[in-house]
Design an enzyme around this catalytic site. Structure first.
Site, mmCIF file in Angstrom:
data_model
loop_
_atom_site.group_PDB
_atom_site.id
_atom_site.type_symbol
_atom_site.label_atom_id
_atom_site.label_comp_id
_atom_site.label_asym_id
_atom_site.label_seq_id
_atom_site.Cartn_x
_atom_site.Cartn_y
_atom_site.Cartn_z
ATOM 1 C CB CYS A 43 -0.710 -0.042 1.131
ATOM 2 S SG CYS A 43 -1.998 1.398 1.021
ATOM 3 C CB CYS A 48 -3.400 2.733 -1.453
ATOM 4 S SG CYS A 48 -3.280 1.080 -0.624
ATOM 5 C CE LYS A 51 -4.996 4.008 -5.977
ATOM 6 N NZ LYS A 51 -5.544 2.831 -5.835
ATOM 7 C CE1 TYR A 180 -7.319 -0.790 -6.598
ATOM 8 C CE2 TYR A 180 -8.324 -3.261 -6.554
ATOM 9 C CZ TYR A 180 -7.481 -2.202 -6.167
ATOM 10 O OH TYR A 180 -6.695 -2.487 -5.011
ATOM 11 C CD GLU A 184 -7.427 2.628 -8.789
ATOM 12 O OE1 GLU A 184 -8.229 3.118 -8.007
ATOM 13 O OE2 GLU A 184 -6.265 1.964 -8.381
ATOM 14 N NE ARG A 201 -9.328 -12.632 -17.922
ATOM 15 C CZ ARG A 201 -10.276 -13.419 -17.220
ATOM 16 N NH1 ARG A 201 -10.845 -14.554 -17.948
ATOM 17 N NH2 ARG A 201 -10.137 -13.476 -15.912
ATOM 18 N NE ARG A 207 -15.273 -10.512 -14.186
ATOM 19 C CZ ARG A 207 -15.441 -11.605 -13.833
ATOM 20 N NH1 ARG A 207 -16.682 -12.247 -13.611
ATOM 21 N NH2 ARG A 207 -14.653 -12.283 -12.761
ATOM 22 N N GLY A 264 -4.770 -9.021 -12.030
ATOM 23 C CA GLY A 264 -5.160 -9.777 -10.723
ATOM 24 C C GLY A 264 -3.809 -9.942 -9.918
ATOM 25 C CB THR A 313 -4.825 -1.006 2.610
ATOM 26 O OG1 THR A 313 -3.822 -1.222 1.898
ATOM 27 C CG2 THR A 313 -4.279 -0.032 4.044
ATOM 28 C CB ALA A 343 -12.410 4.759 -3.961
ATOM 29 C CG HIS A 438 -27.354 24.849 -2.309
ATOM 30 N ND1 HIS A 438 -27.468 24.093 -3.632
ATOM 31 C CD2 HIS A 438 -27.412 26.286 -2.477
ATOM 32 C CE1 HIS A 438 -27.811 25.077 -4.389
ATOM 33 N NE2 HIS A 438 -27.592 26.278 -3.994
ATOM 34 C CD GLU A 443 -27.061 20.896 -3.242
ATOM 35 O OE1 GLU A 443 -28.351 21.424 -2.603
ATOM 36 O OE2 GLU A 443 -26.464 21.412 -3.634
HETATM 37 P P1 FAD Z 1 1.194 -6.187 1.827
HETATM 38 O O1 FAD Z 1 1.189 -4.713 2.166
HETATM 39 O O2 FAD Z 1 1.536 -6.397 0.543
HETATM 40 O O3 FAD Z 1 2.641 -6.487 2.709
HETATM 41 C C1 FAD Z 1 3.152 -7.723 2.688
HETATM 42 C C2 FAD Z 1 4.653 -7.430 3.079
HETATM 43 O O4 FAD Z 1 5.200 -8.505 3.306
HETATM 44 C C3 FAD Z 1 5.473 -6.614 1.875
HETATM 45 O O5 FAD Z 1 5.943 -5.580 2.277
HETATM 46 C C4 FAD Z 1 6.403 -8.045 1.482
HETATM 47 O O6 FAD Z 1 7.636 -7.266 0.953
HETATM 48 C C5 FAD Z 1 6.607 -8.498 2.770
HETATM 49 N N1 FAD Z 1 7.187 -9.999 2.617
HETATM 50 C C6 FAD Z 1 6.156 -10.957 1.544
HETATM 51 N N2 FAD Z 1 6.994 -12.207 1.906
HETATM 52 C C7 FAD Z 1 7.989 -11.731 2.883
HETATM 53 C C8 FAD Z 1 8.588 -13.008 3.570
HETATM 54 N N3 FAD Z 1 8.876 -14.229 3.298
HETATM 55 N N4 FAD Z 1 9.520 -12.362 4.537
HETATM 56 C C9 FAD Z 1 9.539 -10.970 5.114
HETATM 57 N N5 FAD Z 1 8.586 -10.043 4.158
HETATM 58 C C10 FAD Z 1 7.930 -10.664 3.220
HETATM 59 N N6 FAD Z 1 -6.058 -1.195 -1.307
HETATM 60 C C11 FAD Z 1 -6.937 -0.013 -1.010
HETATM 61 O O7 FAD Z 1 -7.498 -0.329 0.136
HETATM 62 N N7 FAD Z 1 -7.000 1.187 -1.501
HETATM 63 C C12 FAD Z 1 -6.618 1.310 -2.610
HETATM 64 O O8 FAD Z 1 -6.497 2.412 -3.260
HETATM 65 C C13 FAD Z 1 -5.510 0.432 -3.150
HETATM 66 N N8 FAD Z 1 -4.660 0.577 -4.151
HETATM 67 C C14 FAD Z 1 -3.833 -0.484 -4.721
HETATM 68 C C15 FAD Z 1 -3.155 -0.134 -5.827
HETATM 69 C C16 FAD Z 1 -2.109 -0.993 -6.230
HETATM 70 C C17 FAD Z 1 -1.328 -0.807 -7.320
HETATM 71 C C18 FAD Z 1 -1.860 -2.155 -5.519
HETATM 72 C C19 FAD Z 1 -0.916 -3.232 -5.982
HETATM 73 C C20 FAD Z 1 -2.719 -2.285 -4.398
HETATM 74 C C21 FAD Z 1 -3.673 -1.673 -4.044
HETATM 75 N N9 FAD Z 1 -4.420 -1.770 -2.840
HETATM 76 C C22 FAD Z 1 -5.240 -0.918 -2.489
HETATM 77 C C23 FAD Z 1 -4.428 -2.974 -2.111
HETATM 78 C C24 FAD Z 1 -3.405 -2.968 -0.814
HETATM 79 O O9 FAD Z 1 -2.254 -2.374 -1.358
HETATM 80 C C25 FAD Z 1 -3.456 -4.428 -0.191
HETATM 81 O O10 FAD Z 1 -4.764 -5.112 0.085
HETATM 82 C C26 FAD Z 1 -2.745 -4.134 1.144
HETATM 83 O O11 FAD Z 1 -1.437 -3.680 0.756
HETATM 84 C C27 FAD Z 1 -2.601 -5.538 1.860
HETATM 85 O O12 FAD Z 1 -1.866 -5.597 3.081
HETATM 86 P P2 FAD Z 1 -1.067 -6.797 3.453
HETATM 87 O O13 FAD Z 1 -0.533 -6.654 4.963
HETATM 88 O O14 FAD Z 1 -1.851 -8.165 3.364
HETATM 89 O O15 FAD Z 1 0.278 -7.099 2.538
#
Ligand code: FAD
Length: 460
Positions: A43, A48, A51, A180, A184, A201, A207, A264, A313, A343, A438, A443
């Site tokens: 994130c 996020c 972005k 999304y 974006e 595709r 979707r 994805g 996030t 969003a 307003h 509104e």
């Molecule tokens: P992450 O935040 O991905 O954290 C996982 C961490 O684990 C990473 O830093 C990685 O380096 C670390 N890691 C992985 N494997 C290991 C290991 N074996 N040992 C040590 N460290 C490791 N969500 C929103 O809510 N709003 C948004 O606008 C939004 N925009 C996004 C835009 C993009 C381009 C992307 C890709 C994602 C977006 N998301 C958004 C989704 C959001 O980023 C994720 O849902 C969120 O970060 C998930 O959090 P997490 O803690 O599961 O994993």
């Protein structure tokens, strides 16, 4: 001597992992965290946050053009991609530092290393080459972008991981995907003046979102010059001296300076030792957990994208917090996934909470639909043919608002507040009783009185 080195060891310093670690430490647990890339996770570092910063950047040309309608002569407006990348980097580095400091201030021990499970109570830090034991282990390793594994020339394409830090902006980009993230990025690149093509595709972007929202974004993007290639996929990517050629499944080609895949994301479980610890995964590689984020191994838990529940996030953060309170705070609770507002930071932006119309129709015997489609005040003065679309879906039997969808300026900001009302069970009558603010766009949400009648029915 303590039985384990730590009460909790967290693998992954992203949204879910950091929250779980901080709150657990606050409850008095001895916590260790390993992050293999950068604290803050997807994130903050490549999701996020950057972005949204780039979305802001991409909207300035429209603002400059609109300013003329209000008497401003903004003259030439040159853009520097490298300045944007540098400014973004400064900001995410600041946030990365805050995340790490927050952990340290809470008393957690942080490691900059890749961690792998050895068994249900042991992790190996692969860089340091040492093992650490913990009473509980939390996996919060997030996800990674997919690229079609059968794609010939897949090494030539980029994903969202690379897109933020391109050395220079291409003249033309093709983005594969219709979700999304693809949408974006298409808005970002098109807004920054890059010729942008989306190849998808299926037959329409976004979707699962409400049809009116999908249409609104597609129209906005066509007005912006984005080209859509539907019902097609890439089979092969060829590198030439001048750029890339994408070969599609119908034999036609698309040329571009960059080709980005945003089709994805998959759970990030590579080299994680799940088999060694006996942790079960589902068909997509996601770690299987129950409502309390427990895996099949008593001492191992998982939160966030790696569990592929809802890839957002705030959801990962909630799951991490619930885990910490449940396991270390003596306050058990589980994340509630109902009415999650989301969003799409396209231009126009979408904010949405509750059911899209097609799902609401399937669920409720009588669905009342209220729609408002109008030209915002600012667009009129700016001479722009731009529309805002707002939509409320109401269960006719209970009068409860079951869906709210907005496409237009600040849609995300509006919908966050509407989500509070909907969580409280607000009815359409509650919306109607609320005084309008307003002049504002929102509104409209409290002044829609006429039920929408489909054109075919209206003609009868
Ligand atoms: P992450 O935040 O991905 O954290 C996982 C961490 O684990 C990473 O830093 C990685 O380096 C670390 N890691 C992985 N494997 C290991 C290991 N074996 N040992 C040590 N460290 C490791 N969500 C929103 O809510 N709003 C948004 O606008 C939004 N925009 C996004 C835009 C993009 C381009 C992307 C890709 C994602 C977006 N998301 C958004 C989704 C959001 O980023 C994720 O849902 C969120 O970060 C998930 O959090 P997490 O803690 O599961 O994993």
């Amino acid at each position: 001597m303590a039985e384990y080195d730590f009460d909790l060891f967290v693998i992954g310093g992203g949204s879910g992992g950091v929250r779980a670690a901080r709150i657990s430490a606050g409850h008095g647990a001895k916590v260790g965290v390993a992050e293999s890339f950068r604290y803050g996770g997807t994130c903050v570092i490549r999701g996020c946050v950057p972005k949204k910063l780039y979305v802001y950047a991409s909207r300035f040309p429209q603002e400059f053009a609109a300013a003329r309608g209000f008497g401003w002569d903004v003259g030439e407006t040159p853009f520097s991609w490298s300045q944007l990348v540098t400014a973004k980097e400064r900001e995410i580095t600041r946030l990365e530092g805050l995340y790490q400091k927050g952990l340290e201030n809470a008393g957690a021990t942080v490691f900059a290393d890749h961690a792998r499970l050895v068994d249900g109570h042991t992790v190996e830090l692969t860089k340091e080459g040492r093992t650490i034991t913990a009473k509980r282990i939390l996996i919060a390793t997030g996800g990674t972008p997919n690229i079609d594994p059968k794609l010939d020339g897949r090494e030539h394409v980029i994903t969202s991981n690379e897109a933020f830090d391109l050395e220079r902006l291409p003249k033309h980009i093709v983005i594969a995907g219709g979700g999304y993230i693809a949408v974006e990025f298409a808005g970002i690149f098109a807004g920054l003046g890059v010729e942008t093509t989306l190849i998808y595709r299926r037959d329409k972007i976004l979707r699962g979102f409400d049809e009116d929202m999908r249409d609104a974004v597609e129209k906005g993007y066509r007005d912006l010059g984005v080209r859509f290639v539907y019902n097609r996929t890439f089979k092969k990517i060829e590198k030439t001296s001048s750029g890339l050629i994408g070969h599609m499944d119908n034999g036609a080609t698309l040329e571009a300076g960059q080709i980005m895949f945003a089709i994805g994301r998959s759970p990030n479980t590579a080299n994680l030792g799940l088999d060694a610890a006996g942790v079960e995964t589902g068909p997509g590689g996601e770690i299987l957990v129950d409502a309390k984020s427990r895996t099949n191994v008593d001492s191992v838990f998982a939160v966030g994208d790696v569990t592929d529940r809802v890839q957002l996030t705030p959801v990962a953060i909630r799951e991490g917090h619930a885990f910490a309170d449940t396991e270390f705070g003596g306050k058990p609770w589980a994340t509630d996934y109902d009415l999650i507002p989301t969003a799409v930071f396209s231009t126009p932006e979408i904010g949405t909470v509750g059911l899209p119309e097609h799902e609401a129709r399937a669920k409720y015997a009588q669905l009342d639909v209220y729609k408002s489609y109008f030209r915002p005040m600012k667009a009129v003065m700016a001479g722009k043919d731009e529309r805002t679309m707002m939509k409320l879906l109401v269960d006719g039997a209970s009068d409860r608002v079951v869906g709210c969808h907005v496409a237009g300026h600040d849609a995300a900001e509006m919908v966050q507040s509407v989500a509070i009302a909907m969580r409280m069970g607000a009815t359409k009558a509650d919306f109607d009783r609320t005084m309008a603010l307003h002049p504002s766009a929102s509104e409209e949400l409290v002044t829609m009185r006429e039920k929408w009648v489909p054109p075919a029915q209206a003609a009868e």
